[in-house]
Design a protein around this motif. Structure first.
Motif, short mmCIF file in Angstrom:
data_model
loop_
_atom_site.label_atom_id
_atom_site.label_comp_id
_atom_site.label_asym_id
_atom_site.label_seq_id
_atom_site.Cartn_x
_atom_site.Cartn_y
_atom_site.Cartn_z
N GLU A 74 -16.09 0.42 6.28
CA GLU A 74 -15.87 -0.56 6.97
C GLU A 74 -15.70 -0.38 8.75
OE1 GLU A 74 -10.83 0.46 8.57
OE2 GLU A 74 -11.30 1.15 5.74
N ARG A 88 -15.83 -4.36 10.83
CA ARG A 88 -14.99 -4.14 11.68
C ARG A 88 -15.34 -5.46 13.17
NH1 ARG A 88 -9.51 -2.63 11.98
NH2 ARG A 88 -8.97 -1.76 9.90
N SER A 102 -6.30 2.31 4.32
CA SER A 102 -7.65 1.45 4.10
C SER A 102 -7.48 1.52 2.60
CB SER A 102 -8.72 2.19 4.07
OG SER A 102 -9.08 1.45 5.49
N TRP A 137 0.78 -1.00 0.29
CA TRP A 137 -0.13 0.26 0.46
C TRP A 137 0.52 1.08 0.56
CZ3 TRP A 137 -4.32 -1.54 4.04
CH2 TRP A 137 -4.70 -2.36 3.35
N SER A 179 -6.88 -9.73 6.58
CA SER A 179 -7.16 -9.11 5.60
C SER A 179 -8.55 -8.92 5.42
CB SER A 179 -6.72 -9.43 4.50
OG SER A 179 -6.71 -10.76 3.81
N TRP A 227 -17.62 4.70 2.62
CA TRP A 227 -16.70 3.79 3.51
C TRP A 227 -16.43 3.79 4.50
CZ3 TRP A 227 -11.95 4.48 5.60
CH2 TRP A 227 -11.23 5.66 5.62
N ARG A 228 -16.30 4.63 5.44
CA ARG A 228 -15.81 4.49 6.91
C ARG A 228 -16.66 4.14 7.64
NH1 ARG A 228 -12.12 8.24 8.93
NH2 ARG A 228 -12.55 9.18 7.26
N ILE A 287 -9.25 1.40 -1.44
CA ILE A 287 -10.40 1.34 -2.09
C ILE A 287 -10.03 1.62 -3.73
CG2 ILE A 287 -12.58 1.58 -2.34
CD1 ILE A 287 -12.84 2.87 0.25
N HIS A 312 -12.71 -2.36 -0.56
CA HIS A 312 -12.08 -2.65 -0.55
C HIS A 312 -11.81 -2.77 1.12
CE1 HIS A 312 -13.44 0.71 3.28
NE2 HIS A 312 -12.36 0.54 3.57
N LYS A 313 -10.64 -2.81 0.93
CA LYS A 313 -9.93 -3.28 1.49
C LYS A 313 -8.69 -2.92 2.66
CE LYS A 313 -8.16 -5.63 -2.68
NZ LYS A 313 -7.32 -6.21 -3.75
N PHE A 314 -9.03 -3.98 3.72
CA PHE A 314 -8.29 -3.24 5.31
C PHE A 314 -7.50 -4.41 5.77
CE2 PHE A 314 -12.93 -3.44 5.81
CZ PHE A 314 -12.89 -3.55 7.01
#
Length: 299
Positions: free
Chosen positions: A281, A285, A218, A143, A264, A277-278, A220, A254-256
């Motif tokens: 996420e 989570r 994060s 990233w 992941s 997005w937030r 995306i 979207h990756k985190f």
């Protein structure tokens, strides 16, 4: 004879007295048993009127509704409501978990919507992958490299020039420069309409979120913004404008990472939800964290 009759009467009285005592004892015992039964019934009724402390556990790796299905993710154990899991089933492997949610509240998807419907575009699909320590470190390293992607060869389709844009919804965008990509294709003798098409699956805009130290946390990637699908969202629901290409639904991946699970997470949703997005996420989570069993939390 008279004496013998008196003896018989005394014996009969004694026996009758013993019988009366026995019957009294039996009545007392029966009353005690009846009282105990009433107490048990009352306690059962009280217990049933109270909410369950924990949802029922599903057996055999399959469940329905709120039944908890236990799954493994690497060394960790989690228990999700069956309605979150695709088909309500635990995955066959302990390396990947797939969840299905729906906007606007990120609740479990109750019914598979019709293909091509707006309700179908409101589906949010989640994949949780177990990683080893080396893979976790590599995610962050990769990233960091994305910020300088114009100098990095793309393993799928060559160099892809990007234009860093102004922050949007708390994300820093790196838009794919389709014009420059077209010129590159022409110089290499490739078909520019194919190489630089916004419909091409590997042609994606990138968005990064950073922590206070400037580390990407994060990542995306989305269908390029030049492709207008005519969709917009209001209060977490999709609607279609008159303009735009109604044959497509622009999407995002979207990756985190979740460090304490060495995992992941990839979340797929319609691009119209990118401003959310937030919230997406955070909700994903929380769903995963709440699914951790007690033994997993103690690791």
């Amino acid at each position: 004879v008279v004496a013998d009759m008196r003896l018989v009467y005394r014996i009969t009285d004694a026996v009758s007295g013993d019988m009366r005592k026995a019957m009294t004892g039996l009545r007392m015992t029966a009353n005690a048993l009846w009282l105990a039964l009433l107490v048990v019934v009352a306690c059962t009724a009280c217990a049933s009127s109270q909410p369950d402390e924990a949802p029922a556990r599903a057996a055999g790796g399959y469940g329905t509704g709120d039944e908890r299905v236990e799954v493994k993710l690497g060394p960790h154990r989690l228990a999700f409501a069956a309605s979150y899991l695709r088909f309500g089933m635990a995955p066959a492997s302990d390396t990947t978990i797939e969840l299905v949610m729906a906007m606007p509240d990120l609740a479990p998807l109750q019914h598979e919507p019709p293909m091509g419907s707006l309700a179908g575009a409101e589906k949010v699909e989640v994949w949780v992958h177990a990683l080893d320590e080396a893979s976790m470190r590599r995610v962050f390293s990769d990233w960091m490299d994305l910020q300088h992607s114009d100098a990095k060869p793309d393993p799928l389709s060559g160099d892809k020039p990007r234009i860093k844009g102004d922050a949007v919804s708390g994300l820093v965008p790196f838009y794919l420069d389709l014009a420059a990509l077209r010129r590159q294709a022409e110089a290499r003798g490739e078909k520019p309409d194919t190489v630089a098409s916004p419909h091409r699956v590997y042609n994606r805009d990138w968005y990064l979120a950073y922590d206070a130290e400037g580390t990407p946390v994060s990542f995306i990637e989305c269908t390029p913004k030049v492709l207008d699908d005519g969709l917009e969202q209001a209060d977490g629901r999709l609607r279609r404008r008159d303009a735009g290409n109604t044959d497509v639904v622009a999407d995002c991946n979207h990756k985190f990472v979740i460090a304490n699970l060495n995992a992941s997470v990839s979340v797929a949703y319609a691009r119209a939800f990118l401003p959310e997005w937030r919230r997406i996420e955070d909700s994903v989570r929380q769903t995963i964290e709440q699914a951790r069993t007690r033994s997993s939390r103690q690791r």
